[in-house]
Write a protein that holds these residues in place. Structure first.
Motif, PDB file in Angstrom:
ATOM      1  N   GLN A 138       0.823  -1.205   0.000  1.00 49.65           N
ATOM      2  CA  GLN A 138       0.000   0.000   0.000  1.00 49.65           C
ATOM      3  C   GLN A 138       0.857   1.255   0.000  1.00 49.65           C
ATOM      4  O   GLN A 138       0.504   2.257  -0.595  1.00 49.65           O
ATOM      5  CB  GLN A 138      -0.918  -0.014   1.227  1.00 49.65           C
ATOM      6  CG  GLN A 138      -1.904   1.129   1.271  1.00 49.65           C
ATOM      7  CD  GLN A 138      -3.133   0.765   2.064  1.00 49.65           C
ATOM      8  OE1 GLN A 138      -3.760  -0.251   1.825  1.00 49.65           O
ATOM      9  NE2 GLN A 138      -3.483   1.605   3.024  1.00 49.65           N
ATOM     10  N   ARG A 139       2.017   1.183   0.649  1.00 48.56           N
ATOM     11  CA  ARG A 139       2.869   2.366   0.769  1.00 48.56           C
ATOM     12  C   ARG A 139       3.983   2.376  -0.263  1.00 48.56           C
ATOM     13  O   ARG A 139       4.344   3.420  -0.789  1.00 48.56           O
ATOM     14  CB  ARG A 139       3.455   2.447   2.181  1.00 48.56           C
ATOM     15  CG  ARG A 139       4.460   3.557   2.361  1.00 48.56           C
ATOM     16  CD  ARG A 139       4.845   3.757   3.809  1.00 48.56           C
ATOM     17  NE  ARG A 139       3.765   4.326   4.577  1.00 48.56           N
ATOM     18  CZ  ARG A 139       3.873   4.687   5.862  1.00 48.56           C
ATOM     19  NH1 ARG A 139       4.999   4.507   6.500  1.00 48.56           N
ATOM     20  NH2 ARG A 139       2.848   5.210   6.511  1.00 48.56           N
ATOM     21  N   ILE A 140       4.572   1.245  -0.536  1.00 45.93           N
ATOM     22  CA  ILE A 140       5.780   1.203  -1.378  1.00 45.93           C
ATOM     23  C   ILE A 140       5.582   0.316  -2.593  1.00 45.93           C
ATOM     24  O   ILE A 140       6.518  -0.304  -3.087  1.00 45.93           O
ATOM     25  CB  ILE A 140       7.006   0.745  -0.563  1.00 45.93           C
ATOM     26  CG1 ILE A 140       6.716  -0.569   0.174  1.00 45.93           C
ATOM     27  CG2 ILE A 140       7.447   1.821   0.403  1.00 45.93           C
ATOM     28  CD1 ILE A 140       7.927  -1.175   0.839  1.00 45.93           C
TER      29      ILE A 140
ATOM     30  N   GLN B 182      -4.183  -2.528  10.061  1.00 45.94           N
ATOM     31  CA  GLN B 182      -4.666  -3.872   9.741  1.00 45.94           C
ATOM     32  C   GLN B 182      -4.745  -4.063   8.223  1.00 45.94           C
ATOM     33  O   GLN B 182      -5.391  -3.294   7.518  1.00 45.94           O
ATOM     34  CB  GLN B 182      -6.035  -4.108  10.394  1.00 45.94           C
ATOM     35  CG  GLN B 182      -5.927  -4.167  11.916  1.00 45.94           C
ATOM     36  CD  GLN B 182      -7.254  -4.023  12.614  1.00 45.94           C
ATOM     37  OE1 GLN B 182      -8.286  -3.750  11.998  1.00 45.94           O
ATOM     38  NE2 GLN B 182      -7.246  -4.197  13.930  1.00 45.94           N
ATOM     39  N   ASP B 183      -4.089  -5.109   7.756  1.00 46.27           N
ATOM     40  CA  ASP B 183      -3.926  -5.345   6.317  1.00 46.27           C
ATOM     41  C   ASP B 183      -4.861  -6.430   5.828  1.00 46.27           C
ATOM     42  O   ASP B 183      -4.767  -7.577   6.247  1.00 46.27           O
ATOM     43  CB  ASP B 183      -2.469  -5.761   6.046  1.00 46.27           C
ATOM     44  CG  ASP B 183      -2.285  -6.359   4.655  1.00 46.27           C
ATOM     45  OD1 ASP B 183      -2.968  -5.898   3.723  1.00 46.27           O
ATOM     46  OD2 ASP B 183      -1.477  -7.290   4.517  1.00 46.27           O
ATOM     47  N   GLY B 184      -5.736  -6.073   4.910  1.00 44.68           N
ATOM     48  CA  GLY B 184      -6.595  -7.071   4.287  1.00 44.68           C
ATOM     49  C   GLY B 184      -6.488  -7.079   2.783  1.00 44.68           C
ATOM     50  O   GLY B 184      -7.332  -7.687   2.111  1.00 44.68           O
ATOM     51  N   GLN B 185      -5.472  -6.413   2.245  1.00 49.01           N
ATOM     52  CA  GLN B 185      -5.419  -6.282   0.796  1.00 49.01           C
ATOM     53  C   GLN B 185      -4.068  -6.588   0.166  1.00 49.01           C
ATOM     54  O   GLN B 185      -3.958  -6.644  -1.067  1.00 49.01           O
ATOM     55  CB  GLN B 185      -5.860  -4.876   0.368  1.00 49.01           C
ATOM     56  CG  GLN B 185      -5.069  -3.743   0.973  1.00 49.01           C
ATOM     57  CD  GLN B 185      -5.704  -3.164   2.220  1.00 49.01           C
ATOM     58  OE1 GLN B 185      -6.505  -3.819   2.882  1.00 49.01           O
ATOM     59  NE2 GLN B 185      -5.355  -1.949   2.549  1.00 49.01           N
ATOM     60  N   SER B 186      -3.018  -6.773   0.956  1.00 51.21           N
ATOM     61  CA  SER B 186      -1.679  -6.891   0.361  1.00 51.21           C
ATOM     62  C   SER B 186      -1.574  -8.064  -0.608  1.00 51.21           C
ATOM     63  O   SER B 186      -0.902  -7.964  -1.638  1.00 51.21           O
ATOM     64  CB  SER B 186      -0.611  -6.994   1.441  1.00 51.21           C
ATOM     65  OG  SER B 186      -0.732  -8.192   2.183  1.00 51.21           O
TER      66      SER B 186
ATOM     67  N   ILE C   8       8.156  -1.920  -5.138  1.00 54.41           N
ATOM     68  CA  ILE C   8       8.041  -3.360  -5.353  1.00 54.41           C
ATOM     69  C   ILE C   8       7.931  -3.655  -6.849  1.00 54.41           C
ATOM     70  O   ILE C   8       8.526  -4.618  -7.362  1.00 54.41           O
ATOM     71  CB  ILE C   8       6.839  -3.925  -4.570  1.00 54.41           C
ATOM     72  CG1 ILE C   8       7.100  -3.777  -3.064  1.00 54.41           C
ATOM     73  CG2 ILE C   8       6.587  -5.384  -4.923  1.00 54.41           C
ATOM     74  CD1 ILE C   8       5.922  -4.134  -2.180  1.00 54.41           C
ATOM     75  N   TRP C   9       7.195  -2.821  -7.562  1.00 54.03           N
ATOM     76  CA  TRP C   9       7.123  -2.966  -9.027  1.00 54.03           C
ATOM     77  C   TRP C   9       8.511  -2.764  -9.635  1.00 54.03           C
ATOM     78  O   TRP C   9       8.921  -3.493 -10.547  1.00 54.03           O
ATOM     79  CB  TRP C   9       6.132  -1.944  -9.578  1.00 54.03           C
ATOM     80  CG  TRP C   9       5.912  -2.044 -11.049  1.00 54.03           C
ATOM     81  CD1 TRP C   9       6.490  -1.282 -12.014  1.00 54.03           C
ATOM     82  CD2 TRP C   9       5.052  -2.963 -11.739  1.00 54.03           C
ATOM     83  NE1 TRP C   9       6.045  -1.659 -13.265  1.00 54.03           N
ATOM     84  CE2 TRP C   9       5.156  -2.692 -13.122  1.00 54.03           C
ATOM     85  CE3 TRP C   9       4.194  -3.970 -11.320  1.00 54.03           C
ATOM     86  CZ2 TRP C   9       4.449  -3.392 -14.085  1.00 54.03           C
ATOM     87  CZ3 TRP C   9       3.481  -4.684 -12.274  1.00 54.03           C
ATOM     88  CH2 TRP C   9       3.608  -4.396 -13.642  1.00 54.03           C
ATOM     89  N   MET C  10       9.236  -1.790  -9.134  1.00 51.28           N
ATOM     90  CA  MET C  10      10.599  -1.537  -9.600  1.00 51.28           C
ATOM     91  C   MET C  10      11.488  -2.754  -9.339  1.00 51.28           C
ATOM     92  O   MET C  10      12.296  -3.133 -10.196  1.00 51.28           O
ATOM     93  CB  MET C  10      11.162  -0.311  -8.877  1.00 51.28           C
ATOM     94  CG  MET C  10      12.564   0.084  -9.270  1.00 51.28           C
ATOM     95  SD  MET C  10      13.106   1.492  -8.265  1.00 51.28           S
ATOM     96  CE  MET C  10      14.674   1.871  -9.031  1.00 51.28           C
ATOM     97  N   ALA C  11      11.335  -3.378  -8.179  1.00 48.90           N
ATOM     98  CA  ALA C  11      12.115  -4.577  -7.868  1.00 48.90           C
ATOM     99  C   ALA C  11      11.841  -5.673  -8.881  1.00 48.90           C
ATOM    100  O   ALA C  11      12.757  -6.387  -9.315  1.00 48.90           O
ATOM    101  CB  ALA C  11      11.795  -5.061  -6.456  1.00 48.90           C
ATOM    102  N   GLY C  12      10.575  -5.820  -9.269  1.00 49.25           N
ATOM    103  CA  GLY C  12      10.244  -6.815 -10.281  1.00 49.25           C
ATOM    104  C   GLY C  12      10.886  -6.501 -11.612  1.00 49.25           C
ATOM    105  O   GLY C  12      11.441  -7.391 -12.278  1.00 49.25           O
ATOM    106  N   ASP C  13      10.834  -5.235 -12.029  1.00 51.89           N
ATOM    107  CA  ASP C  13      11.454  -4.807 -13.279  1.00 51.89           C
ATOM    108  C   ASP C  13      12.956  -5.079 -13.247  1.00 51.89           C
ATOM    109  O   ASP C  13      13.555  -5.483 -14.250  1.00 51.89           O
ATOM    110  CB  ASP C  13      11.186  -3.312 -13.478  1.00 51.89           C
ATOM    111  CG  ASP C  13      11.600  -2.795 -14.847  1.00 51.89           C
ATOM    112  OD1 ASP C  13      12.221  -3.545 -15.629  1.00 51.89           O
ATOM    113  OD2 ASP C  13      11.305  -1.623 -15.147  1.00 51.89           O
TER     114      ASP C  13
END
Length: 896
Positions: free
Chosen positions: A613-615, A649-653, A619-624
Motif C-alpha cells: 500500500q505504501r511502497i 490492519q492489512d486485508g489487501q496486500s 516493489i514494481w521496480m524490484a520486479g522490473d
C-alpha cells in the motif's frame, strides 16, 4: 585603519562604507592567494564566533552564490580531444532526435522524448568519455542511474558503439516489431543485458542510488567484496526533485559519509508543463537543501563564454544580477534575441552594460550555460569523484531542448516535442554538422561514421580504457550451495504443545540460516525499526546491526542479554522508520547478483499494511530489476493485529501482489508451510538462478503448529493441498472448506461445528497461495485456447478438487476478491468470506466477528450453500443463526 562615521554627510558615509567593503574583500583575496581556502574558512569562522560573542546573530546563509563553484582558475586541463568528442556528441544528438521523429512518423502518438536528452547530452558524454567505468575495469564498474527521459540518447550512443542495430532504432517503442525493438525507458525486465536500473518513475532514483551506495559500503565492511573504488552516479531532472522521495533520504547519505555517491541534477529549469520554479531559482533551492543536509554542492552555472565577464566583476554586480533574475526570466532569454538580453539582463546595471558594450547581439545570445560546456562539466565530475567525506551533488544549468532551435528550445511545449519538419531538420543538421545530404535530410536517416574513422576509433578507445560499454547488465553470480535440510527440521516437525506465531517460526529459521556455513554471510536481514515487534532482538547479539561507524556509545541496555549492538561488520540493516528506504536496500541486495556478481539473500520484514500500500512502486521496480529475495509482511491479516485498528490492519496486500508478474505470494498458516516455501525459494532463486522474488505473510498470533503431513510439499508450493479429509468419502452434501494463514484455524473449528452439530462431512484445504492458483489456472486456460489439438492442461486447483462433490467455502483474512479469483475453476457452488472494509480496534475474536470470518460464520455460510444446493431445508439456517449466536442486525463492515 577604519575611521569613525561622519553622520552629517551621508555621501561621505556611503563612500567610507564602500572603501571598508573594498578593504575587507581585498584582504580576503590576499589571504586566499597566499594561504589558500582553508585559511579563509578559518578566518570566516573566527569572525562568526566573535560576532556571536558580541550578540550579533549571524544567520546561516544556507546557500552559495549563483555562480560556478569551481572558478576558471581552478579548472583542471581537459584531457580529451574536444573536437572529436563534440562530433561524436553531435552524431548521438542527431540519432536520438531521428529515432524519436521517425517513430512518431510511423506511429503517431507513440511518444518519446527529444528535449531531455538534448539538455543532458554533455552531462552524459563527459561521463562516457572520461568517468563511467565499465564492468571490466580493474577497480570494478561504476553504478549508473541514467535519467529515464534521456533513454533515446543512450540508445543512440549504443548504436554508434555497434551494440544496437539500425533496426533496433527504427523500432523504438515498438518492442514487438520484427527485428527487435527498444523499450520506452530503462527497463531491465525488457532488456536484461542492457539496462540495469529503471529510473523513469520519478523520485525513486534518488532513494535507490543512496541506499545502493550505502549497500556498497555494507558489502565492503562485511568483507564480502571490495567496492571502495566504485562510484554511484545518479542523473535526475530538476523537476523530478519535487517528488518527496527525491530528497527524503539525503541526510542518510551525508550521515554515512557516502563519498562514493554523485548526484547530477540536470537543471534545465523546465518540467512537463512549464518552469520548475518560474518565480524562484531551483538551483539555489536545491543547493540550500543539499548543503543543509551535509552534501558537497557543486554548481555549474555558466560556460567558458562567461569567464571574461566574471573576470571583470570586481564588485559583484554580475553575481548580484544572476542572483536576482528568476528562472522564468532565464527561460525567456533562451527564446529571445541578443538585443533583448542586452537590455533586460545587462541593461539593469550600467556596470554590466559596459561589460558587453563590445559584444554583438549574437555573442550575447549564445553565451553558453555551464551544463553544455565540456570543460566545466569535466571539472565538476573530477572534483566530485575526488571529494572525500561527503556525497556530492552537481547542479548543472542547461537548456531543455538544446539544439532544437525555434521548434522547441527552452519553450513550455518542449517536453512534448516529438516531431520536426524538414526545415527544422536542416537547421538541426547544420547546427551540429551532421554529414547528411540535402536530398536525404528530410527522411531523418541514422548516421554512423565508418568504423575506421577517427570518431569511431576514439569512441571505442575511450570505452576500452574505462573498462567496457555502459550500461551493461550481467548475471555473473555463481549459484549458492543450498543449506542442509536440517536447517528446516524444527519448522517441519511442528511446535508440539507450544503455541507460537509464524513470525516466531520465521525468526528462528532466519537465525539458523545466518549460522549456515554455505549461505550465512549472504543473508541480509532488513527491518524498518520493528525488530523487537517481530521478535528479532535475539539477532542483535548474534550478527549485529550494521553501522559504518561501529558503536561509539554505551547502549542503555548493555547489561542485558539482547542489547542493541551496532557493529561495522553487522549483518542487520536496521533502517529506522522508512519502508521506502528499506525497500531500496532490499533492491540493492536483491540485485547484487547482477550489480556485483555476488548473490545476496535479503529478508525484508515489515508491517504488511505498510508494504504494497505504501511502497508498491518500489516493489514494481524490484520486479522490473529482476530482484531476488524475500519480502515478509509481518503482523499480517485484517484480524490478527489486536488493538491497532484501521491504519495498521492489512486485508489487501495479497490482492495487491497480483499485478507483479515475477512475484510469488504465499500466506502460510503453519511453520512447516513457511519452511517448505523458504527452502524452495532459496533453491529457485540462488541455486537455479531463477528471476523471481517472494512475498510471504507471517502473523503475530500464537497457536499450535502440527508436524508436516506426508506428501503435501508439492501442494504447498503450488498453492493448495487437502489438510484433513472426512470419513464420509465424496458424499453429495459434503462441504469443502478453504483456509489460509491464521484463518485456517477458524476453518478447522468450523469443520468441528459442522460435523459435530450438523453431521455434515467436511474436508479442509490449506490454500497457501491464491495468486499461484490463479496464475497457474490462467496459464492452463491460455494453453488450451491456443492448442486445441493437444491434451488439455488441468489447473492445480482443479486437480486437487477433481472428483469432489458438494459445496465449497473459502475464508480469508483478506478481501473476498482474493478467493473469488479462483472461482471459475472450482467445480461447484463456491462461497467466499473475507475482510472487506476498514479495520477496528478490538481483540482478534471481536475482529473476526466484525468481519464475519470466524468459525461460526464459516459454518453458517456452508449451511447456506447446502440449502442453495437443495441438501438442507431453509429452516436450518434460522436455527443455526440462533444456535451460533449470530446477530443479523450487526453492522455491515463493508459500509459502516
Amino acid at each position: 585603519m577604519t575611521m569613525a562615521r561622519d553622520k552629517t554627510s551621508p555621501d561621505a558615509n556611503a563612500e567610507q562604507i564602500s572603501a571598508e567593503n573594498r578593504e575587507w574583500l581585498e584582504s580576503l583575496d590576499f589571504v586566499y592567494k597566499n594561504e589558500g581556502p582553508e585559511r579563509v574558512r578559518d578566518l570566516l569562522q573566527r569572525l562568526e564566533d566573535r560576532a556571536t560573542a558580541h550578540g550579533v546573530r549571524v544567520s546561516f546563509p544556507g546557500n552559495t552564490p549563483y555562480i560556478n563553484t569551481i572558478p576558471a582558475s581552478e579548472q583542471p586541463p581537459f584531457p580529451g580531444n574536444r573536437t572529436i568528442e563534440r562530433r561524436i556528441k553531435s552524431f548521438i544528438r542527431w540519432n536520438a532526435m531521428a529515432m524519436v521523429v521517425r517513430a512518431n512518423r510511423e506511429n503517431p502518438g507513440i511518444g518519446g522524448h527529444i528535449s531531455s536528452f538534448a539538455s543532458a547530452a554533455t552531462l552524459f558524454e563527459i561521463g562516457f568519455n572520461h568517468f563511467f567505468r565499465g564492468k571490466d575495469h580493474p577497480d570494478g564498474g561504476d553504478i549508473i542511474y541514467f535519467q529515464g527521459h534521456g533513454a533515446p540518447g543512450i540508445y543512440a550512443r549504443a548504436f554508434l558503439e555497434g551494440r544496437l542495430s539500425e533496426k533496433h532504432l527504427e523500432n523504438f517503442r515498438m518492442e514487438m516489431a520484427p527485428g527487435g525493438g527498444l523499450s520506452s525507458y530503462p527497463h531491465p525486465w525488457l532488456m536484461p543485458e542492457f539496462w540495469e536500473f529503471p529510473t523513469v518513475s520519478m523520485g525513486l532514483t534518488s532513494l535507490s542510488a543512496i541506499y545502493q551506495a550505502r549497500f556498497n559500503r555494507y558489502l565492503e565492511h562485511r568483507g564480502i567484496t571490495d567496492t571502495s573504488k566504485r562510484t554511484i552516479w545518479a542523473f535526475m531532472g530538476d523537476g523530478e526533485m519535487d517528488e518527496p522521495e527525491s530528497l527524503g533520504a539525503i541526510t542518510l547519505a551525508s550521515r554515512e559519509r557516502l563519498d562514493n555517491l554523485v548526484f547530477v541534477i540536470n537543471c534545465n529549469l523546465q518540467r512537463l508543463d512549464g518552469p520548475v520554479r518560474g518565480n524562484g531559482k531551483i538551483i539555489q533551492e536545491l543547493g540550500a537543501a543539499f548543503r543543509g543536509a551535509g552534501w558537497n554542492v557543486i554548481k555549474v552555472i555558466t560556460g567558458k563564454d562567461w569567464d571574461p565577464l566574471w573576470a571583470q566583476d570586481s564588485d559583484g554586480a554580475l553575481v548580484k544580477r544572476f542572483t536576482e533574475v528568476v528562472d522564468g526570466q532565464f527561460q525567456k532569454y533562451v527564446t529571445e534575441s541578443g538585443a533583448y538580453i542586452r537590455k533586460d539582463f545587462f541593461g539593469a546595471d550600467p556596470r554590466l552594460a559596459k561589460m558587453v558594450e563590445n559584444y554583438s547581439d549574437e555573442q550575447i545570445r549564445t553565451l553558453n550555460r555551464g551544463g553544455h560546456d565540456s570543460d566545466k562539466v569535466y571539472a565538476a565530475y573530477k572534483s566530485a569523484r575526488e571529494h572525500k567525506g561527503q556525497p556530492t551533488v552537481i547542479l548543472a544549468y542547461t537548456v531543455k531542448g538544446y539544439g532544437l532551435g525555434e521548434s522547441g528550445e527552452g519553450k513550455n511545449i518542449t517536453h512534448q516535442q516529438k516531431k520536426l519538419n524538414e526545415e527544422e531538420l536542416v537547421k538541426f543538421r547544420n547546427k551540429f554538422g551532421i554529414p547528411i545530404s540535402d536530398e536525404d535530410v528530410a527522411q531523418a536517416p541514422f548516421y554512423r561514421p565508418p568504423d575506421d574513422s577517427e570518431e569511431m576509433v576514439y569512441l571505442r578507445g575511450r570505452r576500452e580504457a574505462l573498462g567496457g560499454f555502459v550500461p551493461e547488465r550481467r548475471e555473473a553470480a555463481p549459484p549458492l550451495a543450498a543449506p542442509a535440510d536440517s536447517v528446516y527440521a524444527d519448522l517441519l516437525r511442528g511446535s508440539g504443545d507450544r503455541e507460537m506465531a509464524t513470525t516466531m517460526s520465521f525468526v528462528a529459521l532466519l537465525a539458523a540460516l545466518l549460522k549456515d556455513k554455505n549461505i550465512g554471510k549472504h543473508i541480509v536481514p532488513i527491518v524498518p525499526d520493528e525488530a523487537r515487534t517481530f521478535g528479532m532482538e535475539s539477532l542483535f547479539r548474534q550478527v549485529g546491526i550494521y553501522s559504518s561507524l561501529g558503536q561509539l556509545y554505551e547502549p542503555v541496555d548493555q547489561d542485558t542479554l539482547l542489547y542493541y549492538k551496532e557493529a561495522v561488520d553487522g549483518a542487520i540493516l536496521e533502517e529506522g522508520i522508512t519502508e521506502a528506504g528499506s525497500m531500496a536496500s532490499f533492491i540493492a541486495a536483491g540485485t547484487s547478483y547482477a550489480t556485483h556478481g555476488i548473490n545476496m539473500i535479503p529478508f525484508f520484514i515489515f508491517y504488511s499494511m505498510f508494504g504494497f500500500q505504501r511502497i508498491g512502486d518500489f516493489i514494481w521496480m524490484a520486479g522490473d530489476m529482476r530482484a531476488k529475495g524475500f519480502l515478509l509482511g509481518g503482523t499480517a491479516g485484517r484480524t490478527t493485529l489486536a488493538g491497532e485498528g484501521l491504519q495498521h490492519q492489512d486485508g489487501q496486500s495479497h490482492l495487491l501482489a497480483y499485478p507483479v508478474p515475477n512475484l510469488l505470494a504465499f500466506d502460510p498458516a503453519f511453520a512447516y508451510e513457511l519452511g517448505v516455501i523458504i527452502r524452495d525459494g532459496i533453491k529457485r532463486m540462488y541455486v537455479e538462478n531463477e528471476n523471481v522474488f517472494y512475498y510471504l505473510t507471517v502473523m503475530n498470533e500464537p497457536y499450535k503448529h502440527p508436524p508436516m503431513p506426508e506428501g503435501v510439499e508439492d501442494g504447498i508450493l503450488k498453492g493448495m493441498y487437502r489438510f484433513t479429509a472426512s470419513d464420509a468419502g465424496d458424499a453429495p452434501n459434503k462441504v469443502h472448506l478453504f483456509g489460509s494463514g491464521t484463518i485456517l484455524n477458524e476453518v478447522i473449528k468450523a469443520k468441528k461445528i459442522l460435523e459435530d452439530d450438523y453431521k455434515i462431512p467436511v474436508d479442509v484445504y490449506s490454500v497457501t497461495s491464491y495468486k499461484s492458483l490463479y496464475w497457474d489456472a490462467m496459464s492452463c486456460d491460455r494453453h488450451n485456447l491456443l492448442n486445441p489439438g493437444e491434451d488439455e492442461k488441468v489447473p492445480h486447483v482443479a486437480q486437487v478438487l477433481d472428483g469432489t462433490k458438494g459445496v465449497y467455502v473459502a475464508a480469508s483474512d483478506y478481501v473476498q476478491a482474493l478467493p473469488a479469483s479462483i472461482a471459475r475453476w472450482v467445480p461447484g457452488r463456491f462461497y467466499h468470506l473475507g475482510t472487506d472494509g476498514y479495520g477496528r480496534s478490538s481483540d482478534r475474536k471481536g475482529l473476526r466477528e466484525l468481519f464475519e470470518v470466524d468459525a461460526r460464520y464459516i459454518a453458517l455460510t456452508a449451511l447456506r450453500a447446502l440449502v442453495a444446493d437443495g441438501h438442507l431445508e431453509r429452516g436450518v439456517l434460522r436455527g443455526a443463526i440462533a444456535d451460533l449466536g449470530i446477530d443479523p442486525g450487526k453492522i455491515n463492515p463493508l459500509k459502516d
